[in-house]
Design a protein around this motif. Sequence first.
Motif, PDB file in Angstrom:
ATOM      1  N   TYR A  21       3.941  19.914 -22.467  1.00  0.00           N
ATOM      2  CA  TYR A  21       3.546  18.545 -22.153  1.00  0.00           C
ATOM      3  C   TYR A  21       3.326  18.381 -20.652  1.00  0.00           C
ATOM      4  O   TYR A  21       2.320  17.844 -20.219  1.00  0.00           O
ATOM      5  N   PHE A  22       4.286  18.843 -19.861  1.00  0.00           N
ATOM      6  CA  PHE A  22       4.155  18.699 -18.414  1.00  0.00           C
ATOM      7  C   PHE A  22       3.122  19.654 -17.830  1.00  0.00           C
ATOM      8  O   PHE A  22       2.535  19.374 -16.796  1.00  0.00           O
ATOM      9  N   GLN A  23       2.862  20.775 -18.498  1.00  0.00           N
ATOM     10  CA  GLN A  23       1.839  21.689 -18.012  1.00  0.00           C
ATOM     11  C   GLN A  23       0.460  21.040 -18.103  1.00  0.00           C
ATOM     12  O   GLN A  23      -0.362  21.182 -17.209  1.00  0.00           O
ATOM     13  N   SER A  24       0.212  20.281 -19.160  1.00  0.00           N
ATOM     14  CA  SER A  24      -1.087  19.614 -19.274  1.00  0.00           C
ATOM     15  C   SER A  24      -1.253  18.572 -18.180  1.00  0.00           C
ATOM     16  O   SER A  24      -2.351  18.392 -17.650  1.00  0.00           O
ATOM     17  N   TYR A  25      -0.181  17.884 -17.814  1.00  0.00           N
ATOM     18  CA  TYR A  25      -0.271  16.931 -16.710  1.00  0.00           C
ATOM     19  C   TYR A  25      -0.381  17.631 -15.368  1.00  0.00           C
ATOM     20  O   TYR A  25      -0.978  17.110 -14.433  1.00  0.00           O
ATOM     21  N   SER A  26       0.184  18.804 -15.245  1.00  0.00           N
ATOM     22  CA  SER A  26       0.067  19.530 -13.983  1.00  0.00           C
ATOM     23  C   SER A  26      -1.380  19.953 -13.738  1.00  0.00           C
ATOM     24  O   SER A  26      -1.830  19.993 -12.597  1.00  0.00           O
ATOM     25  N   VAL A  27      -2.107  20.256 -14.793  1.00  0.00           N
ATOM     26  CA  VAL A  27      -3.521  20.589 -14.634  1.00  0.00           C
ATOM     27  C   VAL A  27      -4.293  19.370 -14.136  1.00  0.00           C
ATOM     28  O   VAL A  27      -5.117  19.466 -13.222  1.00  0.00           O
ATOM     29  N   VAL A  28      -4.017  18.213 -14.690  1.00  0.00           N
ATOM     30  CA  VAL A  28      -4.670  16.986 -14.243  1.00  0.00           C
ATOM     31  C   VAL A  28      -4.300  16.693 -12.789  1.00  0.00           C
ATOM     32  O   VAL A  28      -5.157  16.340 -11.965  1.00  0.00           O
ATOM     33  N   GLY A  29      -3.040  16.853 -12.444  1.00  0.00           N
ATOM     34  CA  GLY A  29      -2.602  16.632 -11.071  1.00  0.00           C
ATOM     35  C   GLY A  29      -3.254  17.608 -10.107  1.00  0.00           C
ATOM     36  O   GLY A  29      -3.660  17.230  -9.004  1.00  0.00           O
ATOM     37  N   LEU A  30      -3.346  18.872 -10.508  1.00  0.00           N
ATOM     38  CA  LEU A  30      -3.987  19.877  -9.669  1.00  0.00           C
ATOM     39  C   LEU A  30      -5.457  19.536  -9.435  1.00  0.00           C
ATOM     40  O   LEU A  30      -5.969  19.634  -8.312  1.00  0.00           O
ATOM     41  N   LEU A  31      -6.160  19.103 -10.476  1.00  0.00           N
ATOM     42  CA  LEU A  31      -7.560  18.707 -10.316  1.00  0.00           C
ATOM     43  C   LEU A  31      -7.696  17.485  -9.417  1.00  0.00           C
ATOM     44  O   LEU A  31      -8.643  17.391  -8.625  1.00  0.00           O
ATOM     45  N   ALA A  32      -6.761  16.548  -9.509  1.00  0.00           N
ATOM     46  CA  ALA A  32      -6.801  15.370  -8.636  1.00  0.00           C
ATOM     47  C   ALA A  32      -6.593  15.778  -7.179  1.00  0.00           C
ATOM     48  O   ALA A  32      -7.295  15.286  -6.288  1.00  0.00           O
ATOM     49  N   VAL A  33      -5.660  16.679  -6.931  1.00  0.00           N
ATOM     50  CA  VAL A  33      -5.420  17.148  -5.566  1.00  0.00           C
ATOM     51  C   VAL A  33      -6.632  17.901  -5.037  1.00  0.00           C
ATOM     52  O   VAL A  33      -7.055  17.707  -3.886  1.00  0.00           O
ATOM     53  N   ILE A  34      -7.227  18.748  -5.849  1.00  0.00           N
ATOM     54  CA  ILE A  34      -8.429  19.487  -5.432  1.00  0.00           C
ATOM     55  C   ILE A  34      -9.571  18.505  -5.124  1.00  0.00           C
ATOM     56  O   ILE A  34     -10.293  18.676  -4.145  1.00  0.00           O
ATOM     57  N   GLY A  35      -9.720  17.476  -5.951  1.00  0.00           N
ATOM     58  CA  GLY A  35     -10.745  16.474  -5.704  1.00  0.00           C
ATOM     59  C   GLY A  35     -10.523  15.741  -4.386  1.00  0.00           C
ATOM     60  O   GLY A  35     -11.460  15.516  -3.611  1.00  0.00           O
ATOM     61  N   MET A  36      -9.266  15.352  -4.106  1.00  0.00           N
ATOM     62  CA  MET A  36      -8.964  14.680  -2.847  1.00  0.00           C
ATOM     63  C   MET A  36      -9.201  15.603  -1.657  1.00  0.00           C
ATOM     64  O   MET A  36      -9.718  15.171  -0.618  1.00  0.00           O
ATOM     65  N   LEU A  37      -8.842  16.874  -1.800  1.00  0.00           N
ATOM     66  CA  LEU A  37      -9.104  17.835  -0.722  1.00  0.00           C
ATOM     67  C   LEU A  37     -10.599  18.005  -0.493  1.00  0.00           C
ATOM     68  O   LEU A  37     -11.056  18.109   0.651  1.00  0.00           O
ATOM     69  N   PHE A  38     -11.369  18.048  -1.568  1.00  0.00           N
ATOM     70  CA  PHE A  38     -12.820  18.181  -1.439  1.00  0.00           C
ATOM     71  C   PHE A  38     -13.407  17.015  -0.657  1.00  0.00           C
ATOM     72  O   PHE A  38     -14.229  17.195   0.242  1.00  0.00           O
ATOM     73  N   ALA A  40     -11.758  15.011   1.438  1.00  0.00           N
ATOM     74  CA  ALA A  40     -11.256  15.064   2.815  1.00  0.00           C
ATOM     75  C   ALA A  40     -12.017  16.100   3.642  1.00  0.00           C
ATOM     76  O   ALA A  40     -12.373  15.836   4.798  1.00  0.00           O
ATOM     77  N   VAL A  41     -12.292  17.258   3.063  1.00  0.00           N
ATOM     78  CA  VAL A  41     -13.045  18.292   3.782  1.00  0.00           C
ATOM     79  C   VAL A  41     -14.468  17.812   4.056  1.00  0.00           C
ATOM     80  O   VAL A  41     -15.013  18.033   5.145  1.00  0.00           O
ATOM     81  N   ALA A  42     -15.088  17.149   3.098  1.00  0.00           N
ATOM     82  CA  ALA A  42     -16.454  16.649   3.296  1.00  0.00           C
ATOM     83  C   ALA A  42     -16.499  15.606   4.411  1.00  0.00           C
ATOM     84  O   ALA A  42     -17.382  15.647   5.277  1.00  0.00           O
ATOM     85  N   PHE A  43     -15.551  14.673   4.417  1.00  0.00           N
ATOM     86  CA  PHE A  43     -15.514  13.670   5.479  1.00  0.00           C
ATOM     87  C   PHE A  43     -15.207  14.313   6.829  1.00  0.00           C
ATOM     88  O   PHE A  43     -15.780  13.940   7.856  1.00  0.00           O
ATOM     89  N   GLY A  44     -14.288  15.261   6.848  1.00  0.00           N
ATOM     90  CA  GLY A  44     -13.957  15.954   8.098  1.00  0.00           C
ATOM     91  C   GLY A  44     -15.137  16.738   8.640  1.00  0.00           C
ATOM     92  O   GLY A  44     -15.414  16.710   9.850  1.00  0.00           O
ATOM     93  N   ALA A  45     -15.858  17.437   7.766  1.00  0.00           N
ATOM     94  CA  ALA A  45     -17.037  18.189   8.209  1.00  0.00           C
ATOM     95  C   ALA A  45     -18.104  17.239   8.731  1.00  0.00           C
ATOM     96  O   ALA A  45     -18.757  17.529   9.750  1.00  0.00           O
TER      97      ALA A  45
END
Length: 140
Positions: A21-38, A40-45
């Motif tokens: 159950y928590f592994q499925s939410y960790s995938v969603v959380g990981l994708l959200a973090v990757i999206g936020m990093l993407f 942030a990197v685009a705005f920084g560039a």
Amino acid sequence: MSEQTVVVAADVHNVVVSADYFQSYSVVGLLAVIGMLFVAVAFGAGRLLRPVVPTPEKLMTYECGVDPVGEGWAHTQVRYYVYAFLYVIFAIDSIFLFPWATIFAAPGYGATTLVEMFVFLGFLAVGLLYAYKKGVLAWT
């Protein structure tokens, strides 16, 4: 002795289920973090690569290609909002027509969905008639 084994087995099963159950939410959380990093990197560039040359023209307030003259308050014509509302009405109409077309073909739903759609289209027709009577549809 066997009762303890059954209880332990049930607890292990619950742990496995909660881990999945928590592994499925960790995938969603990981994708959200990757999206936020993407983002942030685009705005920084963009901030690092863009030229920064402030001029008086760039710092001036700009609205729809019209240089600001006078006070900040201006009258806006209401008809633009009415056009936007009419667009929303017909966009919602199209959103409801597509699912209706798929349900209409299903066995047992034909007459019911046909009546419901005519009621819906009747409401839209009343709204369109009201807009016509108000003179909104006359292009000036």
